[in-house]
Design an enzyme around this catalytic site. Structure first.
Site, PDB file in Angstrom:
ATOM      1  N   SER A  95      73.152  34.191  60.265  1.00 39.38           N
ATOM      2  CA  SER A  95      73.062  35.636  60.456  1.00 39.38           C
ATOM      3  C   SER A  95      72.905  36.018  61.936  1.00 39.38           C
ATOM      4  O   SER A  95      73.797  35.784  62.726  1.00 39.38           O
ATOM      5  CB  SER A  95      71.906  36.175  59.609  1.00 39.38           C
ATOM      6  OG  SER A  95      71.906  37.573  59.629  1.00 39.38           O
ATOM      7  N   ASP A 237      75.693  42.307  63.805  1.00 45.87           N
ATOM      8  CA  ASP A 237      75.032  41.020  64.043  1.00 45.87           C
ATOM      9  C   ASP A 237      76.043  39.897  63.785  1.00 45.87           C
ATOM     10  O   ASP A 237      77.220  40.154  63.501  1.00 45.87           O
ATOM     11  CB  ASP A 237      73.758  40.889  63.192  1.00 45.87           C
ATOM     12  CG  ASP A 237      74.046  40.549  61.746  1.00 45.87           C
ATOM     13  OD1 ASP A 237      75.102  40.952  61.244  1.00 45.87           O
ATOM     14  OD2 ASP A 237      73.220  39.866  61.106  1.00 45.87           O
ATOM     15  N   ASP A 239      76.837  37.820  61.466  1.00 45.29           N
ATOM     16  CA  ASP A 239      77.660  37.720  60.254  1.00 45.29           C
ATOM     17  C   ASP A 239      78.049  39.089  59.701  1.00 45.29           C
ATOM     18  O   ASP A 239      78.518  39.204  58.561  1.00 45.29           O
ATOM     19  CB  ASP A 239      76.990  36.842  59.190  1.00 45.29           C
ATOM     20  CG  ASP A 239      75.698  37.421  58.649  1.00 45.29           C
ATOM     21  OD1 ASP A 239      75.063  38.234  59.359  1.00 45.29           O
ATOM     22  OD2 ASP A 239      75.304  37.067  57.524  1.00 45.29           O
ATOM     23  N   ASP A 241      76.659  41.785  58.619  1.00 45.54           N
ATOM     24  CA  ASP A 241      76.074  42.591  57.539  1.00 45.54           C
ATOM     25  C   ASP A 241      75.191  43.697  58.103  1.00 45.54           C
ATOM     26  O   ASP A 241      75.074  44.765  57.524  1.00 45.54           O
ATOM     27  CB  ASP A 241      75.340  41.727  56.494  1.00 45.54           C
ATOM     28  CG  ASP A 241      74.325  40.770  57.080  1.00 45.54           C
ATOM     29  OD1 ASP A 241      74.130  40.774  58.322  1.00 45.54           O
ATOM     30  OD2 ASP A 241      73.720  40.006  56.300  1.00 45.54           O
TER      31      ASP A 241
END
Ligand code: MG
Length: 452
Positions: A95, A237, A239, A241
């Site tokens: 993440s 960010d 990834d 999301d």
């Protein structure tokens, strides 16, 4: 305390606390209970290809068929898992963590992160040495599939493309060298927006800024918004999301303010509906929800907690204060590209600058602190805090949250990932919130030393 899973998936430092062996056995354990057809995806970290092989091997070893979706944002993998009717999904990503980290997020057949109870089951299998393996003739199933285009079409189907096209919106996008570059700029272009990008090349070392967008590392995007005269800036960010917005004047918008603005817009069209968010979120969410006759469904901290509450209680809008917007009609998980499309839709409808729309929302000052506490003492400290702390309204959903007469509040909760207690506070003025959080920081510190 959890042994593998933290607040959102399994994370660790590559080749130190997360290894090929761990990912292989973890994926095998997950595959053994999720079902036969499993989606697999990864972000663009240097170690993600390594762990993609590990996860693919683990899954196949228990007889799963791997549907490899390649490099893509987490929400795209989630969308693909659900829309290809698969039994679950595994995303290799850490993440927003620094580049030396990597991790594993596990999704159910609905594309949403699995509930805590299933995490416990996977851990149980993992720590027993792993699941039973499949027989020799049941292994070796892997197919590469493309879901990015399907996902983009899905996002576009939830907004009025024509209306946005006619509004001539300009968007500056900072994907922070992360996988959001694979979805957000193209979706914006297909909405007829003029698109400017910064930090676009995929690079697993995150050379331009931390993969966690924060007000202090978005200078480049802020400058780009001003230089390009954009209507808003979007920062994602690692990834993709989580999404943080920058208004047309170049100011970074705190996550709970953009969430409240989008929730307000959603509720204008769906009055009386509930909104799900975690107990650490600002009262601003409650203000806008109640304004439209709705109610906030408070959850434990952590995006999967909010997503699972949305699924369970049939709630269509949710989010968390750090830039997670969950739009249920699309999917009840954080999705930065969907959040961008919603923001474009909102601005096209309202025909007003983002800064002006935000200024019409109530304002609260916030502060956060942390108090060190070894994991083994956390439970007892929390029990003691719950026993002794008093306030007009006390909530025990996650940690202990004290609501005071003047509308201020303080939340104390044990971190799921670090040996600390986290403190969150909110009040109408900066000076008030600072004295409130300092008072409780010392109360918690005293409690920790008395228990030790
Ligand atoms: Mg993320």
């Amino acid at each position: 305390m959890k042994d593998l899973f933290g607040t959102n998936g399994v994370r660790g430092v590559v080749n130190k606390t997360i290894t090929v062996g761990l990912v292989t056995r973890l994926s095998a354990s997950a595959g053994s209970i999720l079902g036969e057809n499993i989606a697999l995806g990864r972000d663009a970290r240097l170690s993600s290809l390594l762990f993609r092989y590990a996860a693919a091997a683990g899954l196949q070893s228990v007889g799963c068929k791997v549907h490899d979706m390649g490099v893509l944002p987490t929400p795209t993998l989630q969308y693909g898992t659900k829309h290809l009717d698969l039994d679950g999904g595994i995303m290799i990503t850490a993440s927003h963590n620094p580049p030396e980290f990597n991790g594993v997020k596990v999704m159910g057949s609905d594309g949403v992160e699995i509930p805590r109870s299933l995490e416990d089951k996977i851990e149980e299998i993992y720590f027993k040495g792993g699941p039973d393996l499949a027989s020799w003739n049941q292994v070796g199933n892997l197919e590469e599939v493309e879901v990015i285009e399907r996902y983009k079409t899905g996002v576009l189907s939830h907004v009025d493309v024509q209306e946005i096209r006619e509004s001539g919106i300009k968007i500056a996008i900072d994907t922070g060298n992360g996988v959001g570059v694979l979805t957000a700029p193209d979706v914006a272009k297909r909405l007829g927006c003029k698109v400017y990008t910064i930090n676009a090349p995929l690079d697993g070392t995150f050379p331009s800024r931390d993969s966690e967008p924060r007000p202090d590392n978005l200078g480049g995007l802020q400058d780009l918004v001003k230089a390009s005269d954009a209507d808003f800036g979007l920062a994602l960010d690692g990834d993709a999301d989580r999404s943080l917005f920058v208004d047309e004047q170049g100011s970074v918008v705190w996550g709970d303010r953009s969430l409240a603005l989008l929730a307000n817009w959603y509720l204008e069209n769906h009055p009386g509906e509930r909104v799900a968010t975690c107990v650490s979120s600002s009262s601003i969410i409650e203000d806008v929800t109640e304004r439209h006759g709705g109610e906030v469904h408070w959850t434990c901290v952590g995006a999967p907690e909010v997503s699972r509450a949305m699924v369970k209680n049939n709630i269509h809008f949710g989010g968390e204060e750090n830039g997670g917007v969950m739009y249920g009609p699309h999917q009840p998980v954080r999705d930065g590209t969907m959040a961008m499309a919603l923001m474009a839709q909102l601005l096209a409808k309202e025909k007003a600058p983002l800064s002006k729309l935000l200024s019409e929302l109530p304002f609260y000052a916030q502060s956060k602190r942390r108090v060190p506490c070894e994991n083994r003492y956390k439970e007892e400290v929390l029990r003691e805090l719950r026993r002794t702390l008093k306030a007009p309204r006390v909530e025990n959903i996650d940690g202990v949250k004290l609501h005071f007469e003047d509308g201020s509040w303080v939340l104390v909760r044990p971190s799921g990932t670090e040996p600390v207690f986290r403190l969150y506070a909110e009040a109408s003025k900066k000076s008030e919130v600072e004295s409130l959080v300092e008072e409780y920081q010392s109360i918690v510190a005293k409690k920790v030393s008395s228990v030790r």
